[in-house]
Design a protein around this motif. Structure first.
Motif, PDB file in Angstrom:
ATOM      1  N   UNK A 143       0.768  -1.209   0.031  1.00 51.84           N
ATOM      2  CA  UNK A 143      -0.044  -0.114  -0.078  1.00 51.84           C
ATOM      3  C   UNK A 143       0.676   1.390  -0.080  1.00 51.84           C
ATOM      4  N   UNK A 144       2.052   1.302   0.708  1.00 52.92           N
ATOM      5  CA  UNK A 144       2.849   2.329   0.758  1.00 52.92           C
ATOM      6  C   UNK A 144       3.589   2.648  -0.618  1.00 52.92           C
ATOM      7  N   UNK A 145       4.042   1.467  -1.292  1.00 52.82           N
ATOM      8  CA  UNK A 145       4.660   1.521  -2.713  1.00 52.82           C
ATOM      9  C   UNK A 145       3.723   2.144  -3.601  1.00 52.82           C
ATOM     10  N   UNK A 146       2.574   1.860  -3.826  1.00 51.71           N
ATOM     11  CA  UNK A 146       1.716   2.204  -4.789  1.00 51.71           C
ATOM     12  C   UNK A 146       1.242   3.488  -4.414  1.00 51.71           C
ATOM     13  N   UNK A 147       0.706   4.211  -5.551  1.00 56.51           N
ATOM     14  CA  UNK A 147       0.192   5.594  -5.350  1.00 56.51           C
ATOM     15  C   UNK A 147       0.978   6.680  -5.839  1.00 56.51           C
ATOM     16  N   UNK A 148       0.527   7.806  -5.360  1.00 56.14           N
ATOM     17  CA  UNK A 148       1.330   9.266  -5.677  1.00 56.14           C
ATOM     18  C   UNK A 148       2.184   9.366  -4.530  1.00 56.14           C
ATOM     19  N   UNK A 149       3.544   9.882  -5.168  1.00 52.81           N
ATOM     20  CA  UNK A 149       4.367  10.273  -3.864  1.00 52.81           C
ATOM     21  C   UNK A 149       4.991  11.697  -4.541  1.00 52.81           C
ATOM     22  N   UNK A 150       5.080  12.565  -3.290  1.00 53.83           N
ATOM     23  CA  UNK A 150       5.854  13.791  -3.641  1.00 53.83           C
ATOM     24  C   UNK A 150       7.346  13.822  -3.167  1.00 53.83           C
ATOM     25  N   UNK A 151       8.338  14.130  -4.167  1.00 52.20           N
ATOM     26  CA  UNK A 151       9.711  14.209  -4.081  1.00 52.20           C
ATOM     27  C   UNK A 151      10.245  15.423  -4.237  1.00 52.20           C
ATOM     28  N   UNK A 152      10.771  15.901  -2.990  1.00 48.64           N
ATOM     29  CA  UNK A 152      11.333  17.361  -3.061  1.00 48.64           C
ATOM     30  C   UNK A 152      12.693  17.285  -2.913  1.00 48.64           C
ATOM     31  N   UNK A 153      13.557  18.196  -3.408  1.00 50.01           N
ATOM     32  CA  UNK A 153      15.070  18.316  -3.300  1.00 50.01           C
ATOM     33  C   UNK A 153      15.333  19.785  -3.363  1.00 50.01           C
ATOM     34  N   UNK A 154      16.084  20.315  -2.144  1.00 54.23           N
ATOM     35  CA  UNK A 154      16.315  21.562  -2.145  1.00 54.23           C
ATOM     36  C   UNK A 154      17.940  21.744  -2.387  1.00 54.23           C
ATOM     37  N   UNK A 155      18.215  22.717  -3.520  1.00 53.56           N
ATOM     38  CA  UNK A 155      19.438  22.945  -3.993  1.00 53.56           C
ATOM     39  C   UNK A 155      19.825  24.611  -3.769  1.00 53.56           C
ATOM     40  N   UNK A 156      21.293  24.465  -3.812  1.00 52.62           N
ATOM     41  CA  UNK A 156      21.713  25.932  -3.908  1.00 52.62           C
ATOM     42  C   UNK A 156      22.625  26.117  -4.902  1.00 52.62           C
ATOM     43  N   UNK A 157      22.086  27.038  -5.713  1.00 49.72           N
ATOM     44  CA  UNK A 157      22.877  27.563  -7.154  1.00 49.72           C
ATOM     45  C   UNK A 157      23.992  28.519  -6.773  1.00 49.72           C
ATOM     46  N   UNK A 158      25.069  28.077  -7.243  1.00 52.05           N
ATOM     47  CA  UNK A 158      26.223  29.285  -7.064  1.00 52.05           C
ATOM     48  C   UNK A 158      26.881  29.324  -8.479  1.00 52.05           C
ATOM     49  N   UNK A 159      27.501  30.555  -8.529  1.00 54.76           N
ATOM     50  CA  UNK A 159      27.686  30.779  -9.975  1.00 54.76           C
ATOM     51  C   UNK A 159      29.262  30.882 -10.312  1.00 54.76           C
ATOM     52  N   UNK A 160      30.027  30.639  -9.227  1.00 55.27           N
ATOM     53  CA  UNK A 160      31.490  30.670  -9.426  1.00 55.27           C
ATOM     54  C   UNK A 160      32.222  30.043  -8.423  1.00 55.27           C
ATOM     55  N   UNK A 161      33.393  29.568  -8.866  1.00 50.64           N
ATOM     56  CA  UNK A 161      34.314  28.813  -7.723  1.00 50.64           C
ATOM     57  C   UNK A 161      34.583  29.347  -6.337  1.00 50.64           C
ATOM     58  N   UNK A 162      34.446  30.773  -6.335  1.00 53.99           N
ATOM     59  CA  UNK A 162      34.670  31.563  -5.240  1.00 53.99           C
ATOM     60  C   UNK A 162      33.469  31.370  -4.396  1.00 53.99           C
ATOM     61  N   UNK A 163      32.226  31.557  -4.809  1.00 51.10           N
ATOM     62  CA  UNK A 163      30.900  31.200  -4.283  1.00 51.10           C
ATOM     63  C   UNK A 163      31.071  29.785  -3.584  1.00 51.10           C
ATOM     64  N   UNK A 164      31.426  28.719  -4.457  1.00 47.03           N
ATOM     65  CA  UNK A 164      31.497  27.377  -3.886  1.00 47.03           C
ATOM     66  C   UNK A 164      32.238  27.257  -2.874  1.00 47.03           C
ATOM     67  N   UNK A 165      33.669  27.742  -2.956  1.00 50.66           N
ATOM     68  CA  UNK A 165      34.768  27.653  -1.895  1.00 50.66           C
ATOM     69  C   UNK A 165      34.040  28.226  -0.478  1.00 50.66           C
ATOM     70  N   UNK A 166      33.413  29.439  -0.679  1.00 47.46           N
ATOM     71  CA  UNK A 166      32.943  30.068   0.378  1.00 47.46           C
ATOM     72  C   UNK A 166      31.694  29.211   0.992  1.00 47.46           C
ATOM     73  N   UNK A 167      30.869  28.484   0.329  1.00 46.21           N
ATOM     74  CA  UNK A 167      29.990  27.643   0.772  1.00 46.21           C
ATOM     75  C   UNK A 167      30.351  26.522   1.409  1.00 46.21           C
TER      76      UNK A 167
END
Length: 177
Positions: A143-167
Protein backbone atom coordinates in the motif's frame (compact mmCIF):
# COMPACT_ATOMS: atom_id res chain seq x y z
CA UNK A 1 6.75 4.75 -12.43
CA UNK A 2 5.42 7.88 -14.05
CA UNK A 3 6.19 11.52 -13.32
CA UNK A 4 2.93 13.43 -13.22
CA UNK A 5 4.50 16.87 -12.80
CA UNK A 6 7.44 18.85 -11.42
CA UNK A 7 7.93 22.42 -10.34
CA UNK A 8 10.71 24.65 -9.07
CA UNK A 9 10.36 27.53 -6.65
CA UNK A 10 12.71 29.88 -4.81
CA UNK A 11 13.37 29.37 -1.10
CA UNK A 12 13.05 32.50 1.02
CA UNK A 13 12.39 35.02 -1.73
CA UNK A 14 11.34 38.43 -0.39
CA UNK A 15 9.33 39.16 -3.56
CA UNK A 16 5.74 37.97 -3.87
CA UNK A 17 5.93 37.82 -7.70
CA UNK A 18 8.91 35.46 -7.52
CA UNK A 19 7.35 32.94 -5.11
CA UNK A 20 4.96 31.44 -7.66
CA UNK A 21 6.11 27.86 -8.47
CA UNK A 22 7.40 27.42 -12.03
CA UNK A 23 6.09 24.21 -13.66
CA UNK A 24 8.89 22.35 -15.43
CA UNK A 25 7.12 19.02 -16.11
CA UNK A 26 3.38 18.66 -16.82
CA UNK A 27 1.53 15.46 -17.68
CA UNK A 28 4.83 13.57 -17.91
CA UNK A 29 6.61 15.92 -20.38
CA UNK A 30 8.82 18.98 -20.07
CA UNK A 31 6.82 22.18 -19.67
CA UNK A 32 9.36 24.98 -19.30
CA UNK A 33 9.04 26.06 -22.97
CA UNK A 34 12.65 27.31 -23.12
CA UNK A 35 14.69 24.08 -23.32
CA UNK A 36 16.07 24.01 -19.75
CA UNK A 37 14.32 20.70 -18.98
CA UNK A 38 14.89 17.39 -20.74
CA UNK A 39 12.02 14.92 -21.16
CA UNK A 40 11.85 12.44 -18.24
CA UNK A 41 13.85 9.28 -18.93
CA UNK A 42 13.53 5.81 -17.50
CA UNK A 43 16.68 4.45 -15.83
CA UNK A 44 17.62 1.20 -14.13
CA UNK A 45 16.51 2.76 -10.83
CA UNK A 46 13.43 4.79 -11.76
CA UNK A 47 12.98 8.01 -13.71
CA UNK A 48 15.45 10.86 -14.21
CA UNK A 49 14.60 14.48 -15.00
CA UNK A 50 17.56 16.59 -16.15
CA UNK A 51 17.24 20.33 -15.55
CA UNK A 52 19.77 23.02 -16.35
CA UNK A 53 20.57 24.80 -13.09
CA UNK A 54 19.32 28.34 -12.69
CA UNK A 55 18.72 30.64 -9.79
CA UNK A 56 16.24 33.32 -8.97
CA UNK A 57 17.16 37.00 -8.63
CA UNK A 58 16.73 37.23 -4.88
CA UNK A 59 17.87 33.82 -3.62
CA UNK A 60 20.38 31.12 -4.48
CA UNK A 61 18.28 28.37 -2.92
CA UNK A 62 15.67 26.59 -5.02
CA UNK A 63 13.42 23.64 -4.32
CA UNK A 64 12.46 21.10 -6.98
CA UNK A 65 9.31 19.10 -6.30
CA UNK A 66 7.91 16.26 -8.41
CA UNK A 67 4.77 14.17 -8.09
CA UNK A 68 5.68 10.57 -8.92
CA UNK A 69 3.10 7.84 -9.46
CA UNK A 70 4.19 4.29 -8.64
CA UNK A 71 2.12 1.55 -10.28
CA UNK A 72 3.53 -1.76 -8.97
CA UNK A 73 0.81 -4.06 -10.34
CA UNK A 74 -0.75 -2.00 -13.11
CA UNK A 75 0.58 -0.19 -16.14
CA UNK A 76 1.29 3.50 -15.50
CA UNK A 77 0.25 5.91 -18.22
CA UNK A 78 2.79 6.27 -21.00
CA UNK A 79 3.73 9.59 -22.56
CA UNK A 80 5.68 10.47 -25.67
CA UNK A 81 7.42 13.80 -25.20
CA UNK A 82 8.87 16.01 -27.93
CA UNK A 83 12.66 15.97 -28.09
CA UNK A 84 14.75 18.87 -26.78
CA UNK A 85 18.04 19.98 -28.33
CA UNK A 86 20.96 18.97 -26.12
CA UNK A 87 19.04 16.22 -24.33
CA UNK A 88 19.64 12.49 -24.76
CA UNK A 89 17.06 10.75 -26.91
CA UNK A 90 14.85 8.07 -25.41
CA UNK A 91 15.36 5.31 -27.93
CA UNK A 92 16.79 1.80 -27.69
CA UNK A 93 20.28 2.77 -28.89
CA UNK A 94 20.54 5.79 -26.57
CA UNK A 95 19.38 3.74 -23.58
CA UNK A 96 21.77 0.89 -24.39
CA UNK A 97 25.01 2.84 -24.34
CA UNK A 98 26.47 3.92 -21.04
CA UNK A 99 24.21 1.77 -18.89
CA UNK A 100 25.41 -1.06 -16.71
CA UNK A 101 24.57 -4.60 -17.64
CA UNK A 102 21.11 -5.60 -16.49
CA UNK A 103 20.73 -8.04 -13.63
CA UNK A 104 19.43 -11.48 -14.50
CA UNK A 105 16.10 -11.24 -12.72
CA UNK A 106 12.49 -10.44 -13.46
CA UNK A 107 11.90 -6.69 -13.80
CA UNK A 108 8.87 -4.85 -12.47
CA UNK A 109 7.70 -4.28 -16.04
CA UNK A 110 7.95 -8.01 -16.81
CA UNK A 111 5.98 -8.77 -13.64
CA UNK A 112 3.28 -6.28 -14.67
CA UNK A 113 3.02 -7.96 -18.08
CA UNK A 114 2.79 -11.41 -16.51
CA UNK A 115 0.04 -10.28 -14.10
CA UNK A 116 -1.86 -8.53 -16.91
CA UNK A 117 -1.69 -11.65 -19.10
CA UNK A 118 -2.67 -14.01 -16.30
CA UNK A 119 -4.53 -12.36 -13.37
CA UNK A 120 -4.82 -15.67 -11.53
CA UNK A 121 -1.01 -15.72 -11.23
CA UNK A 122 -1.22 -12.70 -8.93
CA UNK A 123 -3.75 -14.49 -6.74
CA UNK A 124 -1.47 -17.55 -6.52
CA UNK A 125 1.63 -15.55 -5.62
CA UNK A 126 0.10 -12.93 -3.33
CA UNK A 127 -3.04 -13.66 -1.35
CA UNK A 128 -5.87 -11.17 -1.57
CA UNK A 129 -5.70 -8.21 0.81
CA UNK A 130 -9.22 -9.08 1.97
CA UNK A 131 -8.50 -12.68 3.04
CA UNK A 132 -6.22 -11.68 5.91
CA UNK A 133 -3.64 -14.26 4.80
CA UNK A 134 -1.10 -11.61 3.85
CA UNK A 135 1.04 -10.39 6.70
CA UNK A 136 0.24 -6.94 8.00
CA UNK A 137 3.80 -5.82 7.16
CA UNK A 138 3.66 -6.97 3.51
CA UNK A 139 0.21 -5.49 3.08
CA UNK A 140 1.42 -2.14 4.44
CA UNK A 141 4.52 -2.19 2.19
CA UNK A 142 2.43 -2.76 -0.94
CA UNK A 143 0.00 0.00 0.00
CA UNK A 144 2.87 2.38 0.78
CA UNK A 145 4.68 1.66 -2.48
CA UNK A 146 1.72 2.25 -4.78
CA UNK A 147 0.12 5.58 -5.54
CA UNK A 148 1.35 9.16 -5.72
CA UNK A 149 4.46 10.37 -3.91
CA UNK A 150 5.83 13.89 -3.55
CA UNK A 151 9.60 14.05 -3.98
CA UNK A 152 11.43 17.29 -3.13
CA UNK A 153 15.05 18.34 -3.30
CA UNK A 154 16.42 21.67 -2.09
CA UNK A 155 19.50 22.92 -3.93
CA UNK A 156 21.87 25.87 -3.74
CA UNK A 157 22.86 27.41 -7.08
CA UNK A 158 26.30 29.03 -7.06
CA UNK A 159 27.77 30.92 -10.00
CA UNK A 160 31.52 30.83 -9.38
CA UNK A 161 34.32 28.82 -7.82
CA UNK A 162 34.68 31.53 -5.16
CA UNK A 163 31.03 31.18 -4.16
CA UNK A 164 31.44 27.39 -4.02
CA UNK A 165 34.59 27.63 -1.87
CA UNK A 166 32.82 30.03 0.52
CA UNK A 167 29.80 27.71 0.76
CA UNK A 168 31.98 24.64 1.41
CA UNK A 169 34.08 26.49 4.00
CA UNK A 170 31.21 28.15 5.91
CA UNK A 171 28.05 26.23 5.01
CA UNK A 172 26.41 29.58 4.26
CA UNK A 173 25.35 31.15 0.99
CA UNK A 174 27.51 34.20 0.15
CA UNK A 175 25.78 37.58 0.47
CA UNK A 176 24.81 39.11 -2.86
CA UNK A 177 26.51 42.41 -3.60
Amino acid sequence: MHITGCQVEPVGSPFEWEREPLPIVKEGCQADNVGLVCPPQKTDYGIRVTVEAFRYQSTMQVEYTCLVRVCPFAVCSKTTCPSVDGCPRDDLISRSFGLRAKRQSVSLEQMQKMFAANPSLYEKLLPSLNTGKMSQSLSQQLLTLSGDHKVSKRLVVLNSDEELQYYVRTGAVPDKR
